[in-house]
Design a protein around this motif. Structure first.
Motif, PDB file in Angstrom:
ATOM      1  N   GLU A   1      54.155  11.158  70.758  1.00 34.98           N
ATOM      2  CA  GLU A   1      54.237  11.985  69.551  1.00 34.98           C
ATOM      3  C   GLU A   1      53.679  13.378  69.852  1.00 34.98           C
ATOM      4  OE1 GLU A   1      53.314   8.274  66.528  1.00 34.98           O
ATOM      5  OE2 GLU A   1      51.659   9.393  67.447  1.00 34.98           O
ATOM      6  N   VAL A   2      54.239  14.391  69.203  1.00 34.31           N
ATOM      7  CA  VAL A   2      53.815  15.771  69.419  1.00 34.31           C
ATOM      8  C   VAL A   2      52.408  15.993  68.876  1.00 34.31           C
ATOM      9  CG1 VAL A   2      54.296  18.189  68.832  1.00 34.31           C
ATOM     10  CG2 VAL A   2      56.174  16.645  69.420  1.00 34.31           C
ATOM     11  N   VAL A   3      51.572  16.621  69.691  1.00 34.81           N
ATOM     12  CA  VAL A   3      50.209  16.989  69.315  1.00 34.81           C
ATOM     13  C   VAL A   3      50.224  18.466  68.956  1.00 34.81           C
ATOM     14  CG1 VAL A   3      47.842  17.217  70.157  1.00 34.81           C
ATOM     15  CG2 VAL A   3      49.236  15.278  70.896  1.00 34.81           C
ATOM     16  N   LYS A   4      49.685  18.798  67.780  1.00 31.17           N
ATOM     17  CA  LYS A   4      49.738  20.183  67.311  1.00 31.17           C
ATOM     18  C   LYS A   4      48.404  20.914  67.428  1.00 31.17           C
ATOM     19  CE  LYS A   4      53.479  19.023  64.223  1.00 31.17           C
ATOM     20  NZ  LYS A   4      53.942  18.909  62.856  1.00 31.17           N
TER      21      LYS A   4
ATOM     22  N   LEU B   1      51.405  36.432  95.432  1.00 35.03           N
ATOM     23  CA  LEU B   1      52.430  35.751  94.646  1.00 35.03           C
ATOM     24  C   LEU B   1      51.743  34.697  93.784  1.00 35.03           C
ATOM     25  CD1 LEU B   1      53.807  36.906  97.276  1.00 35.03           C
ATOM     26  CD2 LEU B   1      55.499  35.109  96.977  1.00 35.03           C
ATOM     27  N   CYS B   2      51.795  34.873  92.468  1.00 34.20           N
ATOM     28  CA  CYS B   2      51.165  33.959  91.520  1.00 34.20           C
ATOM     29  C   CYS B   2      52.245  33.171  90.781  1.00 34.20           C
ATOM     30  CB  CYS B   2      50.326  34.733  90.507  1.00 34.20           C
ATOM     31  SG  CYS B   2      48.946  35.626  91.244  1.00 34.20           S
ATOM     32  N   TYR B   3      51.989  31.886  90.593  1.00 37.08           N
ATOM     33  CA  TYR B   3      52.931  30.992  89.930  1.00 37.08           C
ATOM     34  C   TYR B   3      52.201  30.280  88.799  1.00 37.08           C
ATOM     35  CZ  TYR B   3      55.661  31.668  94.172  1.00 37.08           C
ATOM     36  OH  TYR B   3      56.370  32.229  95.201  1.00 37.08           O
ATOM     37  N   GLY B   4      52.757  30.343  87.583  1.00 36.38           N
ATOM     38  CA  GLY B   4      52.068  29.694  86.478  1.00 36.38           C
ATOM     39  C   GLY B   4      52.917  29.541  85.238  1.00 36.38           C
ATOM     40  N   ILE B   5      52.343  28.836  84.297  1.00 37.81           N
ATOM     41  CA  ILE B   5      52.965  28.601  82.996  1.00 37.81           C
ATOM     42  C   ILE B   5      52.631  29.784  82.097  1.00 37.81           C
ATOM     43  CG2 ILE B   5      52.965  27.100  80.964  1.00 37.81           C
ATOM     44  CD1 ILE B   5      52.234  24.795  82.875  1.00 37.81           C
ATOM     45  N   ARG B   6      53.601  30.251  81.354  1.00 43.81           N
ATOM     46  CA  ARG B   6      53.393  31.425  80.493  1.00 43.81           C
ATOM     47  C   ARG B   6      52.590  31.066  79.243  1.00 43.81           C
ATOM     48  NH1 ARG B   6      58.337  34.350  77.515  1.00 43.81           N
ATOM     49  NH2 ARG B   6      58.405  32.235  76.755  1.00 43.81           N
ATOM     50  N   THR B   7      53.030  30.044  78.499  1.00 45.78           N
ATOM     51  CA  THR B   7      52.394  29.724  77.214  1.00 45.78           C
ATOM     52  C   THR B   7      51.924  28.276  77.162  1.00 45.78           C
ATOM     53  OG1 THR B   7      54.532  29.158  76.222  1.00 45.78           O
ATOM     54  CG2 THR B   7      53.753  31.431  75.934  1.00 45.78           C
ATOM     55  N   ASP B   8      50.972  28.038  76.268  1.00 44.91           N
ATOM     56  CA  ASP B   8      50.429  26.698  76.083  1.00 44.91           C
ATOM     57  C   ASP B   8      51.271  25.896  75.088  1.00 44.91           C
ATOM     58  OD1 ASP B   8      49.730  27.525  73.500  1.00 44.91           O
ATOM     59  OD2 ASP B   8      47.614  27.744  73.955  1.00 44.91           O
ATOM     60  N   PHE B   9      50.784  24.730  74.702  1.00 44.44           N
ATOM     61  CA  PHE B   9      51.520  23.820  73.826  1.00 44.44           C
ATOM     62  C   PHE B   9      51.631  24.317  72.382  1.00 44.44           C
ATOM     63  CE2 PHE B   9      47.213  22.760  72.928  1.00 44.44           C
ATOM     64  CZ  PHE B   9      47.176  22.107  71.710  1.00 44.44           C
ATOM     65  N   GLN B  10      50.932  25.394  72.049  1.00 41.63           N
ATOM     66  CA  GLN B  10      51.034  25.989  70.718  1.00 41.63           C
ATOM     67  C   GLN B  10      51.806  27.319  70.748  1.00 41.63           C
ATOM     68  OE1 GLN B  10      46.781  26.033  69.873  1.00 41.63           O
ATOM     69  NE2 GLN B  10      47.040  24.309  68.461  1.00 41.63           N
ATOM     70  N   GLY B  11      52.347  27.664  71.911  1.00 42.61           N
ATOM     71  CA  GLY B  11      53.111  28.899  72.044  1.00 42.61           C
ATOM     72  C   GLY B  11      52.263  30.136  72.300  1.00 42.61           C
ATOM     73  N   ASN B  12      50.989  29.956  72.639  1.00 40.70           N
ATOM     74  CA  ASN B  12      50.083  31.071  72.911  1.00 40.70           C
ATOM     75  C   ASN B  12      49.974  31.318  74.415  1.00 40.70           C
ATOM     76  OD1 ASN B  12      49.352  31.334  70.137  1.00 40.70           O
ATOM     77  ND2 ASN B  12      48.039  29.535  70.379  1.00 40.70           N
ATOM     78  N   LEU B  13      49.798  32.577  74.796  1.00 40.55           N
ATOM     79  CA  LEU B  13      49.630  32.916  76.204  1.00 40.55           C
ATOM     80  C   LEU B  13      48.313  32.373  76.750  1.00 40.55           C
ATOM     81  CD1 LEU B  13      50.714  36.668  76.170  1.00 40.55           C
ATOM     82  CD2 LEU B  13      51.951  34.785  77.250  1.00 40.55           C
ATOM     83  N   PHE B  14      48.345  31.917  77.995  1.00 40.22           N
ATOM     84  CA  PHE B  14      47.114  31.623  78.726  1.00 40.22           C
ATOM     85  C   PHE B  14      46.519  32.954  79.170  1.00 40.22           C
ATOM     86  CE2 PHE B  14      49.307  27.571  79.388  1.00 40.22           C
ATOM     87  CZ  PHE B  14      48.265  26.650  79.239  1.00 40.22           C
ATOM     88  N   GLU B  15      45.212  33.000  79.384  1.00 38.12           N
ATOM     89  CA  GLU B  15      44.563  34.252  79.785  1.00 38.12           C
ATOM     90  C   GLU B  15      45.136  34.803  81.088  1.00 38.12           C
ATOM     91  OE1 GLU B  15      40.133  36.104  80.804  1.00 38.12           O
ATOM     92  OE2 GLU B  15      40.286  34.039  80.117  1.00 38.12           O
ATOM     93  N   GLY B  16      45.240  33.959  82.105  1.00 37.01           N
ATOM     94  CA  GLY B  16      45.779  34.427  83.377  1.00 37.01           C
ATOM     95  C   GLY B  16      47.199  34.950  83.236  1.00 37.01           C
ATOM     96  N   SER B  17      48.012  34.247  82.480  1.00 35.38           N
ATOM     97  CA  SER B  17      49.404  34.655  82.277  1.00 35.38           C
ATOM     98  C   SER B  17      49.480  35.972  81.515  1.00 35.38           C
ATOM     99  CB  SER B  17      50.168  33.568  81.521  1.00 35.38           C
ATOM    100  OG  SER B  17      50.128  32.361  82.245  1.00 35.38           O
ATOM    101  N   GLN B  18      48.633  36.131  80.508  1.00 35.95           N
ATOM    102  CA  GLN B  18      48.624  37.358  79.721  1.00 35.95           C
ATOM    103  C   GLN B  18      48.411  38.579  80.609  1.00 35.95           C
ATOM    104  OE1 GLN B  18      45.624  37.441  76.638  1.00 35.95           O
ATOM    105  NE2 GLN B  18      45.855  39.619  76.310  1.00 35.95           N
ATOM    106  N   TYR B  19      47.421  38.505  81.504  1.00 39.76           N
ATOM    107  CA  TYR B  19      47.103  39.672  82.326  1.00 39.76           C
ATOM    108  C   TYR B  19      48.059  39.820  83.506  1.00 39.76           C
ATOM    109  CZ  TYR B  19      43.439  40.520  79.134  1.00 39.76           C
ATOM    110  OH  TYR B  19      42.777  40.794  77.958  1.00 39.76           O
ATOM    111  N   LEU B  20      48.623  38.741  83.984  1.00 37.25           N
ATOM    112  CA  LEU B  20      49.661  38.866  85.008  1.00 37.25           C
ATOM    113  C   LEU B  20      50.911  39.504  84.413  1.00 37.25           C
ATOM    114  CD1 LEU B  20      49.093  35.523  86.890  1.00 37.25           C
ATOM    115  CD2 LEU B  20      49.019  37.806  87.927  1.00 37.25           C
ATOM    116  N   LEU B  21      51.284  39.105  83.198  1.00 37.25           N
ATOM    117  CA  LEU B  21      52.432  39.734  82.542  1.00 37.25           C
ATOM    118  C   LEU B  21      52.195  41.225  82.341  1.00 37.25           C
ATOM    119  CD1 LEU B  21      53.298  36.968  79.918  1.00 37.25           C
ATOM    120  CD2 LEU B  21      54.793  37.754  81.770  1.00 37.25           C
TER     121      LEU B  21
END
Length: 193
Positions: free
Chosen positions: A162-165, A112-132
Motif C-alpha cells: 500500500e502507498v505510504v504518504k 559524475l554523480c548519479y542519483g534520484i531527483r525526488t523523494d516519495f512525496q515529490g520533494n527534491l533531495f538536498e543533494g539533487s537540489q544542489y546538483l540540479l
C-alpha cells in the motif's frame, strides 16, 4: 575541460549500471577512477555499488561528514585520478556538492554523480537540489511507469504493497519498497487527483 555531471532519474532507470559502465571505460584505458557510494545504503553490500542486473564494484563510503575535496585531493596526489563517480548522489549535502564542484574547478577532474531527483512525496533531495542547480551538465536517465509513459516519480510502499504518504524522507529500499510512476499515476496513488 572537466565538468560536474548529474545523471538523475527515478528508481530502476539504470543509474548504477551506467556508473559502473563509465568506471569500466576509464579503467579499460588504464585511467584511475575513484568511486563513492552512500554509507547508509546497505541494500546489497556496504562499500559496494551494485546494479540490479548483477554487476558490482567496490566503492568508498561517504556520509554527511565526508570532505570530498580533501579526500580526493589526497588520493590524487598519490595517484593521478581521471574521474570521480558518485552513486546515490541524492544523499549528498549542499556542502558536499560544493566540494565536488571544487574538485572540478580546482583539480580539473570530471565528477559524475548519479542519483534520484525526488523523494516519495515529490520533494527534491538536498543533494539533487544542489546538483540540479550547480552541475555543468544534467542528464535524465529514463524508465517507464506501469502505463508505459516516462516515470518521473516514486511512491513508497508498506509491507502490504500500500502507498505510504507520510514518513522520513530517507528510507533505504528497493522494488519491495518503491514504485516508479509517471506524474499522473503518482498523483492518483497519492490521492491528489
Amino acid at each position: 575541460m572537466a565538468k560536474l555531471y548529474f545523471y538523475y532519474s527515478t528508481m530502476n532507470a539504470g543509474k548504477s549500471t551506467t556508473l559502473l559502465q563509465s568506471a569500466y571505460n576509464y579503467k579499460e584505458r588504464n585511467m584511475n577512477v575513484r568511486l563513492y557510494t552512500a554509507a547508509i545504503d546497505d541494500r546489497f553490500a556496504v562499500g559496494q555499488i551494485t546494479s540490479r542486473i548483477g554487476i558490482n564494484q567496490p566503492a568508498n563510503l561517504f556520509s554527511a561528514s565526508t570532505n570530498f575535496e580533501q579526500d580526493i585531493r589526497q588520493h590524487h596526489a598519490q595517484e593521478k585520478l581521471s574521474c570521480i563517480l558518485v552513486d546515490e548522489a541524492q544523499f549528498l549535502t549542499k556542502e558536499q556538492v560544493y566540494q565536488l564542484s571544487d574538485v572540478v574547478d580546482k583539480l580539473s577532474i570530471p565528477v559524475l554523480c548519479y542519483g534520484i531527483r525526488t523523494d516519495f512525496q515529490g520533494n527534491l533531495f538536498e543533494g539533487s537540489q544542489y546538483l540540479l542547480a550547480w552541475a555543468d551538465q544534467l542528464e535524465e536517465l529514463k524508465t517507464i511507469c506501469e502505463c508505459g509513459r516516462k516515470a518521473n516519480f516514486v511512491v513508497r510502499l508498506n509491507a502490504n504493497g500500500e502507498v505510504v504518504k507520510d514518513g522520513e524522507q530517507i528510507q533505504i529500499g528497493g522494488n519491495e519498497s518503491y514504485l516508479s510512476l509517471c506524474r499522473q499515476h503518482f498523483k492518483q496513488k497519492m490521492g491528489w487527483l
